[in-house]
Design a protein around this motif. Structure first.
Motif, mmCIF file in Angstrom:
data_model
loop_
_atom_site.group_PDB
_atom_site.id
_atom_site.type_symbol
_atom_site.label_atom_id
_atom_site.label_comp_id
_atom_site.label_asym_id
_atom_site.label_seq_id
_atom_site.Cartn_x
_atom_site.Cartn_y
_atom_site.Cartn_z
ATOM 1 N N SER A 53 52.822 30.115 42.981
ATOM 2 C CA SER A 53 52.090 30.814 41.917
ATOM 3 C C SER A 53 51.143 29.861 41.202
ATOM 4 O O SER A 53 51.430 28.663 41.067
ATOM 5 C CB SER A 53 53.056 31.433 40.899
ATOM 6 O OG SER A 53 53.752 30.417 40.199
ATOM 7 N N VAL A 54 49.994 30.400 40.777
ATOM 8 C CA VAL A 54 49.007 29.631 40.015
ATOM 9 C C VAL A 54 48.735 30.381 38.716
ATOM 10 O O VAL A 54 48.361 31.552 38.731
ATOM 11 C CB VAL A 54 47.689 29.457 40.795
ATOM 12 C CG1 VAL A 54 46.694 28.642 39.969
ATOM 13 C CG2 VAL A 54 47.935 28.787 42.129
ATOM 14 N N SER A 64 40.570 34.922 35.637
ATOM 15 C CA SER A 64 41.549 33.999 36.224
ATOM 16 C C SER A 64 41.460 33.973 37.746
ATOM 17 O O SER A 64 41.564 32.907 38.368
ATOM 18 C CB SER A 64 42.968 34.388 35.794
ATOM 19 O OG SER A 64 43.138 34.228 34.402
ATOM 20 N N ASP A 65 41.282 35.133 38.365
ATOM 21 C CA ASP A 65 41.173 35.196 39.824
ATOM 22 C C ASP A 65 39.965 34.402 40.321
ATOM 23 O O ASP A 65 40.016 33.757 41.373
ATOM 24 C CB ASP A 65 41.070 36.645 40.295
ATOM 25 C CG ASP A 65 42.369 37.418 40.079
ATOM 26 O OD1 ASP A 65 43.435 36.765 40.003
ATOM 27 O OD2 ASP A 65 42.328 38.651 39.986
ATOM 28 N N GLU A 75 48.600 30.008 49.133
ATOM 29 C CA GLU A 75 50.025 29.894 49.467
ATOM 30 C C GLU A 75 50.289 28.868 50.569
ATOM 31 O O GLU A 75 51.438 28.496 50.816
ATOM 32 C CB GLU A 75 50.595 31.261 49.874
ATOM 33 C CG GLU A 75 50.044 31.834 51.172
ATOM 34 C CD GLU A 75 48.710 32.544 50.986
ATOM 35 O OE1 GLU A 75 48.162 33.041 51.976
ATOM 36 O OE2 GLU A 75 48.229 32.595 49.821
ATOM 37 N N LYS A 76 49.241 28.380 51.238
ATOM 38 C CA LYS A 76 49.405 27.366 52.279
ATOM 39 C C LYS A 76 49.262 25.950 51.745
ATOM 40 O O LYS A 76 49.496 24.984 52.463
ATOM 41 C CB LYS A 76 48.378 27.600 53.394
ATOM 42 C CG LYS A 76 48.551 28.919 54.140
ATOM 43 C CD LYS A 76 47.489 29.070 55.208
ATOM 44 C CE LYS A 76 47.640 30.406 55.928
ATOM 45 N NZ LYS A 76 46.580 30.589 56.962
ATOM 46 N N VAL A 110 51.869 26.007 39.742
ATOM 47 C CA VAL A 110 50.752 25.183 39.272
ATOM 48 C C VAL A 110 50.106 25.883 38.073
ATOM 49 O O VAL A 110 49.927 27.098 38.080
ATOM 50 C CB VAL A 110 49.703 24.984 40.389
ATOM 51 C CG1 VAL A 110 48.465 24.275 39.840
ATOM 52 C CG2 VAL A 110 50.296 24.177 41.536
ATOM 53 N N VAL A 111 49.788 25.101 37.045
ATOM 54 C CA VAL A 111 49.105 25.625 35.860
ATOM 55 C C VAL A 111 47.751 24.946 35.743
ATOM 56 O O VAL A 111 47.652 23.718 35.775
ATOM 57 C CB VAL A 111 49.920 25.387 34.570
ATOM 58 C CG1 VAL A 111 49.161 25.919 33.363
ATOM 59 C CG2 VAL A 111 51.293 26.029 34.671
#
Length: 265
Positions: A53-54, A64-65, A75-76, A110-111
């Protein structure tokens, strides 16, 4: 004084116990390292080592997207293969992003902490309003609804003048900037940088871009000395004086200011 003599038979059990304890500690250490290595191998081979998740924080205007898309994180992407400098550079390619920092949160989150360029004004063209950033850049995405989070700039055609005006606005205290409704470019014979401001409190301000941030810092104290029910024009070109709407224009004062302005030029 007699010394107590310990026989060899008495010492042997203690030596054996010490050797056993030392051996146990060594065994525990080896086993701990072994299991840690096994855990790391399993972790890096499992989905847990990939970004699940980000989260994006601090953004107000940029979706955000869109920020995640600019980051190239998916995801990889491995949690420990993330290059903060590369991600930072990619996200800052977006014209509205000023800075970004990255946080890893165990096990696989990740933030992205975002700092956007401030919107210091909007420029009005054909009834649409385009944001102007603190670096003077005018965004292409215009909206038709009247913005209320920054002043409106009217009759501005020159990009260089827009950038100078934006740099002056960012120097003004936020409380004063928020009190400005519109900034009209009204060049005169003696001052091509002349502007007329319409304030939210009903006053009008006559000023010059060249001294705008310096002169406008005195605006609250000037207004504080005026009668609340008497509106008019606050002149801040060279000297500072107030002219009520219903009084005869002070021609001598205006001529004096023009002469001083010519001298400065």
């Amino acid at each position: 004084m007699e010394k107590k003599v310990v026989s060899l038979e008495d010492r042997i059990p203690k030596l054996q116990q010490q050797r056993k304890q030392k051996s146990n500690r060594r065994m525990i250490l080896f086993l701990s390292v072994f299991f840690i290595l096994i855990f790391l191998v399993i972790y890096f081979q499992s989905p847990l080592s990939k970004v699940a998740s980000v989260q994006v924080k601090g953004n107000q205007h940029v979706n955000s997207d869109t920020i995640i898309e600019f980051s190239d994180i998916d995801e990889k992407t491995g949690m420990w293969n993330l290059s903060e400098e590369t991600i930072k550079k990619s996200i800052k390619n977006h014209q509205e992003i000023k800075d970004v920092t990255l946080e890893r949160k165990f096990p696989n989150s990740v933030v992205l902490n975002i700092v956007e360029y401030k919107r210091v004004a909007y420029i009005e063209k054909s009834g649409a309003f385009s944001p102007i950033l603190e670096n003077g850049q005018v965004l292409a995405d215009a909206k038709e609804t009247y913005p209320t989070d920054a002043p409106i700039m009217v009759n501005w055609q020159n990009d260089d003048q827009i950038q100078v005006m934006a740099s002056e606005l960012i120097k003004v205290p936020k409380s004063i900037a928020n009190s400005i409704s519109e900034i009209h470019h009204t060049p005169g014979k003696t001052d091509p940088w002349h502007i007329t401001l319409y304030m939210n409190d009903g006053y009008e301000v006559s000023a010059s871009v060249r001294s705008f941030s310096k002169k406008m810092s005195a605006y609250p104290s000037i207004v504080g000395q005026l009668e609340p029910d008497v509106k008019g024009v606050i002149h801040l070109e060279v000297g500072s004086y107030f002219e009520a709407y219903n009084q005869t224009p002070n021609t001598d004062q205006e001529e004096e200011n023009e002469e001083q302005d010519e001298t400065e030029r």
